[in-house]
Scaffold this active site. Sequence first.
Site, PDB file in Angstrom:
ATOM      1  N   GLU A   1       0.966  -1.263  -0.057  1.00  0.00           N
ATOM      2  CA  GLU A   1      -0.128   0.096   0.017  1.00  0.00           C
ATOM      3  C   GLU A   1       0.918   1.382  -0.111  1.00  0.00           C
ATOM      4  O   GLU A   1       1.951   1.067   0.410  1.00  0.00           O
ATOM      5  CB  GLU A   1      -0.825   0.137   1.323  1.00  0.00           C
ATOM      6  CG  GLU A   1      -2.373  -0.332   1.007  1.00  0.00           C
ATOM      7  CD  GLU A   1      -3.030   0.625   0.376  1.00  0.00           C
ATOM      8  OE1 GLU A   1      -2.594   1.540  -0.636  1.00  0.00           O
ATOM      9  OE2 GLU A   1      -4.370   0.815   0.469  1.00  0.00           O
TER      10      GLU A   1
ATOM     11  N   ASP B   1      -4.568   5.219   5.785  1.00  0.00           N
ATOM     12  CA  ASP B   1      -5.075   6.405   6.588  1.00  0.00           C
ATOM     13  C   ASP B   1      -6.152   6.244   7.738  1.00  0.00           C
ATOM     14  O   ASP B   1      -5.862   5.848   8.731  1.00  0.00           O
ATOM     15  CB  ASP B   1      -5.647   7.387   5.294  1.00  0.00           C
ATOM     16  CG  ASP B   1      -6.154   8.692   5.814  1.00  0.00           C
ATOM     17  OD1 ASP B   1      -5.761   9.234   6.728  1.00  0.00           O
ATOM     18  OD2 ASP B   1      -6.946   9.295   5.065  1.00  0.00           O
TER      19      ASP B   1
ATOM     20  N   ASP C   1      -1.129  11.260  -5.446  1.00  0.00           N
ATOM     21  CA  ASP C   1      -1.579  12.377  -6.045  1.00  0.00           C
ATOM     22  C   ASP C   1      -2.458  13.186  -5.443  1.00  0.00           C
ATOM     23  O   ASP C   1      -3.075  12.760  -4.418  1.00  0.00           O
ATOM     24  CB  ASP C   1      -2.505  11.795  -7.400  1.00  0.00           C
ATOM     25  CG  ASP C   1      -3.917  11.522  -6.886  1.00  0.00           C
ATOM     26  OD1 ASP C   1      -4.118  10.449  -6.024  1.00  0.00           O
ATOM     27  OD2 ASP C   1      -4.988  11.738  -7.586  1.00  0.00           O
TER      28      ASP C   1
HETATM   29  P1  5GP Z   1      -7.862   4.334   4.045  1.00  0.00           P
HETATM   30  O1  5GP Z   1      -8.886   3.711   3.678  1.00  0.00           O
HETATM   31  O2  5GP Z   1      -6.816   3.819   4.785  1.00  0.00           O
HETATM   32  O3  5GP Z   1      -8.557   5.647   4.871  1.00  0.00           O
HETATM   33  O4  5GP Z   1      -7.279   5.310   2.876  1.00  0.00           O
HETATM   34  C1  5GP Z   1      -6.308   4.726   2.126  1.00  0.00           C
HETATM   35  C2  5GP Z   1      -6.120   5.322   0.665  1.00  0.00           C
HETATM   36  O5  5GP Z   1      -6.712   6.701   0.761  1.00  0.00           O
HETATM   37  C3  5GP Z   1      -4.783   5.272   0.521  1.00  0.00           C
HETATM   38  O6  5GP Z   1      -4.295   4.285  -0.351  1.00  0.00           O
HETATM   39  C4  5GP Z   1      -4.498   6.576  -0.477  1.00  0.00           C
HETATM   40  O7  5GP Z   1      -5.239   6.296  -1.902  1.00  0.00           O
HETATM   41  C5  5GP Z   1      -5.654   7.542  -0.089  1.00  0.00           C
HETATM   42  N1  5GP Z   1      -4.984   8.623   0.872  1.00  0.00           N
HETATM   43  C6  5GP Z   1      -5.008   8.476   2.231  1.00  0.00           C
HETATM   44  N2  5GP Z   1      -4.446   9.787   3.039  1.00  0.00           N
HETATM   45  C7  5GP Z   1      -3.796  10.363   1.821  1.00  0.00           C
HETATM   46  C8  5GP Z   1      -2.913  11.262   1.634  1.00  0.00           C
HETATM   47  O8  5GP Z   1      -2.373  11.987   2.601  1.00  0.00           O
HETATM   48  N3  5GP Z   1      -2.465  11.790   0.195  1.00  0.00           N
HETATM   49  C9  5GP Z   1      -2.922  11.160  -0.713  1.00  0.00           C
HETATM   50  N4  5GP Z   1      -2.543  11.431  -2.076  1.00  0.00           N
HETATM   51  N5  5GP Z   1      -3.752  10.009  -0.582  1.00  0.00           N
HETATM   52  C10 5GP Z   1      -4.249   9.705   0.460  1.00  0.00           C
END
Ligand code: 5GP
Length: 177
Positions: free
Chosen positions: A102, A106, A162
């Site tokens: 990954e 987040d 991005d």
């Molecule tokens: P989660 O399901 O853990 O909340 O989200 C994961 C996905 O959210 C990551 O694979 C990524 O694509 C996007 N994401 C989360 N935080 C960021 C960030 O600070 N910058 C970017 N560009 N994408 C993020």
Amino acid sequence: MAQIKVHDKNFIPYLSAAEIDTQVQRVADEINRDYSNKKPLFIAILNGAFIFAADLFKKIDVEAEICFIKLASYKGIKSTGKVITAIGLDAEIYGRDVIIVEDIVDTGKTLSQFLPQLEHQHPASLKITSLLHKPEAMIHPIKIDYLGFTIPNKFVLGYGLDYDGLGRNIKEIYQLV
Ligand code: 5GP
């Protein structure tokens, strides 16, 4: 490295290319050590992880395979929440030592929904590597077995990540001002 503007927002330098490379090498060293007698299958999650996956995979010196998938989220007909499906997962998971790659964990929502689907296919083992982790944003606890950096809860871009389509080709990681 100076401040940059992507779309309407300003970003400041956060992690240099050299710092990223050092941590990617350390993660690769840990995986090489732990999988010395195994043949892991890396499953990289597109789009964000493509650069981390490529740089990491070049540093893996045990016999290994890699495949790339996309996770699509849609509203299920019956369920109230979103359902996540893997597109392009054609590799045989059963009995394999799988390592998910990954870009960033987040809230942990994506992986918390996707991991049970993989466990269903009975891999011999299932581990996670992520370049970045924002513990303050974590809602669904995910154990990251091989982690590059712990970062604060601020939006970042560059090195595959991005902002609305742009910034993936930046060699460093920048943080929203
Ligand atoms: P989660 O399901 O853990 O909340 O989200 C994961 C996905 O959210 C990551 O694979 C990524 O694509 C996007 N994401 C989360 N935080 C960021 C960030 O600070 N910058 C970017 N560009 N994408 C993020």
